[in-house]
Design a protein around this motif. Sequence first.
Motif, PDB file in Angstrom:
ATOM      1  N   UNK A  48       0.863  -1.291  -0.063  1.00 27.45           N
ATOM      2  CA  UNK A  48      -0.139   0.171   0.175  1.00 27.45           C
ATOM      3  C   UNK A  48       0.845   1.435  -0.050  1.00 27.45           C
ATOM      4  N   UNK A  49       2.221   0.977   0.402  1.00 30.16           N
ATOM      5  CA  UNK A  49       2.817   2.460   0.461  1.00 30.16           C
ATOM      6  C   UNK A  49       2.765   3.412  -0.685  1.00 30.16           C
ATOM      7  N   UNK A  50       2.675   3.004  -1.911  1.00 29.87           N
ATOM      8  CA  UNK A  50       2.698   3.854  -3.006  1.00 29.87           C
ATOM      9  C   UNK A  50       1.319   4.146  -3.452  1.00 29.87           C
ATOM     10  N   UNK A  51       0.275   3.603  -2.710  1.00 30.65           N
ATOM     11  CA  UNK A  51      -1.127   3.818  -3.075  1.00 30.65           C
ATOM     12  C   UNK A  51      -1.724   5.006  -2.318  1.00 30.65           C
ATOM     13  N   UNK A  52      -1.066   5.134  -1.079  1.00 28.30           N
ATOM     14  CA  UNK A  52      -1.889   5.858  -0.303  1.00 28.30           C
ATOM     15  C   UNK A  52      -1.065   7.290  -0.020  1.00 28.30           C
ATOM     16  N   UNK A  53      -1.776   8.282  -0.491  1.00 21.09           N
ATOM     17  CA  UNK A  53      -1.337   9.729  -0.218  1.00 21.09           C
ATOM     18  C   UNK A  53      -1.862  10.385   0.922  1.00 21.09           C
ATOM     19  N   UNK A  54      -1.155  10.929   1.858  1.00 15.91           N
ATOM     20  CA  UNK A  54      -1.622  12.062   3.093  1.00 15.91           C
ATOM     21  C   UNK A  54      -1.046  13.394   2.832  1.00 15.91           C
ATOM     22  N   UNK A  55      -2.003  14.283   3.145  1.00 19.07           N
ATOM     23  CA  UNK A  55      -1.481  15.630   3.238  1.00 19.07           C
ATOM     24  C   UNK A  55      -0.634  15.935   4.379  1.00 19.07           C
ATOM     25  N   UNK A  56      -0.075  17.005   4.573  1.00 21.34           N
ATOM     26  CA  UNK A  56       1.075  17.411   5.762  1.00 21.34           C
ATOM     27  C   UNK A  56       0.250  17.481   6.835  1.00 21.34           C
ATOM     28  N   UNK A  57      -1.065  17.655   7.122  1.00 18.07           N
ATOM     29  CA  UNK A  57      -1.726  17.658   8.026  1.00 18.07           C
ATOM     30  C   UNK A  57      -2.211  16.524   8.576  1.00 18.07           C
ATOM     31  N   UNK A  58      -1.873  15.284   8.024  1.00 13.06           N
ATOM     32  CA  UNK A  58      -2.134  13.745   8.495  1.00 13.06           C
ATOM     33  C   UNK A  58      -0.884  13.168   8.611  1.00 13.06           C
ATOM     34  N   UNK A  59      -0.854  11.920   9.254  1.00 16.68           N
ATOM     35  CA  UNK A  59       0.323  11.208   9.292  1.00 16.68           C
ATOM     36  C   UNK A  59       0.645  10.657   8.006  1.00 16.68           C
ATOM     37  N   UNK A  60       1.950  10.425   7.903  1.00 13.16           N
ATOM     38  CA  UNK A  60       2.223   9.652   6.568  1.00 13.16           C
ATOM     39  C   UNK A  60       1.743   8.272   6.746  1.00 13.16           C
ATOM     40  N   UNK A  61       1.421   7.705   5.313  1.00  9.12           N
ATOM     41  CA  UNK A  61       1.249   6.361   5.600  1.00  9.12           C
ATOM     42  C   UNK A  61       2.118   5.420   6.396  1.00  9.12           C
ATOM     43  N   UNK A  62       3.445   5.246   6.217  1.00  7.85           N
ATOM     44  CA  UNK A  62       4.481   4.352   6.480  1.00  7.85           C
ATOM     45  C   UNK A  62       4.586   4.742   8.109  1.00  7.85           C
ATOM     46  N   UNK A  63       3.993   6.056   8.589  1.00  5.69           N
ATOM     47  CA  UNK A  63       3.978   6.163  10.034  1.00  5.69           C
ATOM     48  C   UNK A  63       3.219   5.871  10.911  1.00  5.69           C
ATOM     49  N   UNK A  64       2.123   5.311  10.251  1.00  5.32           N
ATOM     50  CA  UNK A  64       0.942   4.861  10.861  1.00  5.32           C
ATOM     51  C   UNK A  64       1.201   3.554  12.168  1.00  5.32           C
TER      52      UNK A  64
END
Length: 784
Positions: free
Chosen positions: A560-576
């Motif tokens: 999923x790492x290349x599929x999920x984009x999050x804005x700066x106001x949200x945690x990065x996917x890899x940091x969840x």
Amino acid sequence: MTAIGMGPRLRLPGLLPREEGLETYLVRAGGVTAVRLDGGDRLTVIDLAGRQPAELTVVAAGGANGSAIGISADAPASTLRRLAAGAHPGAGAETILAALAAGGVNPEHARAVQLFGEYSPAGARETFTASQPAQILVAAPGRVMRVDEQAANPPSELLLEVRRAVTRPAAEPHLPEPLADPVLDLRIDAATARDYQVKAGQYIQVIDIEGRQCSDFLAFGAHQLDSGIERGLDSTTTRYFMGNAYPQPGLFGKFYDQDAQPLVEIVRDTVGRHDTFGLACNAKYYEDFGYPGHVNCTDNFNARLAQYGIAARKGWPALNLFYNTAFDDANLLVFDEPWSRPGDYVLMRAMTDLVCASSACPDDIDPANAWVPTDVHIRVYDAERKFSMAISHRVTPESEATLTKKTAFAPRTSALTRQQTEYRGYWLPTSFDGHGPQAEYWACRERAAVMDLSPLRKFEVLGPDAEALLQRCVTRNIRKLSTGQVVYSAMCNETGGMIDDCTVFRLADTNFRFVGGDEYDGVWLREQAERAGLDRVWVKHSTDQLHNIAVQGPASRELLRELIWTPPTQPAFMDLTWFRFAIGRLGDHNGIPLLVSRTGYSGELGYELWVHPKDGPALWDAVWAAGEPHGLLPLGLDALDMLRIESGLVFAGYDFSDQTDPFEAGIGFTVPLKSKEDDFVGREALLSRKAHPQRSLVGLELAGNEPAQHGDCVHVGRSQVGVVTSATRSPVLRKNIALCRMAVQYAELGTEVEVGKLDGHQKRIPARVVRFPFYDPDKLRPRS
């Protein structure tokens, strides 16, 4: 509910009016309902969940005329205009548009008065009195709820109450609108039977007009009859091949003749409970009861079928629709009033050309027809028509019935398998063609798997009192929940019994998402809000606005790492981290909005992806393509059961119920009685039950290769000391394992017990109490 001079009356939801002269109508979210008022009639519009606007359009003499109920239209009737533009095609839309046309109103220019507002409380109501006859069109406008909205407000239902100025005489029983244009429309008068012929592929609808009325059904292969061979529905053959006692759409819906040829298939059933094959009532039954000469279904059938050369019988084995029989614990055949309501029906599809016969049972000497036989109606529809396969459900006995739905991902999963089962009001795959439960299981344990979990019930809990309501209703300490965090909890009643388990997402200070397994959860939350006087909280049902898949397995993060984009106001996917979520997009900032949570039901590293149903196929396609290099497989309910039992994850109706507290269900960690100072529903009972435990959930490891099953008794010597709640063959452990609710005296690790089969005594499987979860007991894999 009482009557003058009488004691309390029986409560029969759906059959008895709640109040003399009161009529109720539902306006579905995004829909329109029309009601006819006469002078002096009162209409009350109720916002059931709150925060739901209503639009009233009045059609009276001379066209649109709001003065007929004392209002003045002040805004565009947006829902009616969308209807005119073809936004909601169907028979219902045609009826509404016809009502407008009859009143000389152009729907493209229709206007309405708007009721309620952005923050109307749950239960808000407005009442109007008609000064002249008028047609009132009430709409519940709705829009798509975006996953990334900060204050989501999904559309909800309105309730209409009509109190008549003049009590109307008892109306003729209302026959439901046809599902399509019928090729045969046939009334069967009470205590009679009729014959009719049906072509292969045509649909047969048997309707209980007034409720609580049995109808026996016979079918014979027409081609065999032409050759002088009688081949009809056969109970033994059907039960042998289907392994199911009752007609049910889905995997157990075909009914066979003596030559093992299918004659009919059940397509829809709005009752869900019938006897399948008993004898149609017959002369001997009534004679033995003391009523010689009583009219009966068997004699009625004999008279109708003679013209086809079918020999008369003393008792016809029939498909007994709407007939409520069962075998009790002593294996005695018992029966009671039918479960069917007015307008309930069974829809069947003919698998070959048929000669059919149906009855309206004349039994008036016992509860079989609630003591008063009534009519039955038959409709036959063309084979070219398509009807969804469905079962009917009600959240509460008073609720409107809803038919089984398809999830947003059904177009993709149904292309991969025909193995579908009805699960909590939705169709879900049990396994996938070309793979099977074992292959799907290993994909999740070793690589990655994707599963549809859309039937989970979602509720938006919104407003200044949202935290207080959840703090009152769930066992976990919601005040400690941070924005972006998820917590797993139990929700209990006053006795400490579990209504459901759930996860709660905190989207903001006053915005939460409650995710449970049962539609009733929302009813309970609203009841508790009312009971506690929390009038600044709204519980909005959002299941139809949020469907979700789970991507689980060791490769899920990389997939999923290349599929999920999050804005700066949200945690990065890899940091969840575990039990955290982020709101983002699929692919990049232009992609479809989604919510991704690091949660799951497999015991592996995994995520759940939540989108609006319209975006479901696009999400599935993206995950499927990204998963190909990782060996991704789809996963059905059979494999999921293996995974969750190995991981010690409990399931409603199996491992817990409202008779089971969280400690007995093995999730006592969700009840922080010391650290949660606030009171919550069931707290006092749970304090007592924890101090004096009677049962606890334990793991069992069985000897040999024979598995246990849900409900198996567990013994030490002659005494039963426990019951198996869930069981499976563990592929990774290569052992038969089970979850068991055990008397605390025998819950110590290493205790030797026996799982009882047959009567619990004649056959025993040795077992011992072991630590659970059986697989990864410290949950290192989902935390990784």
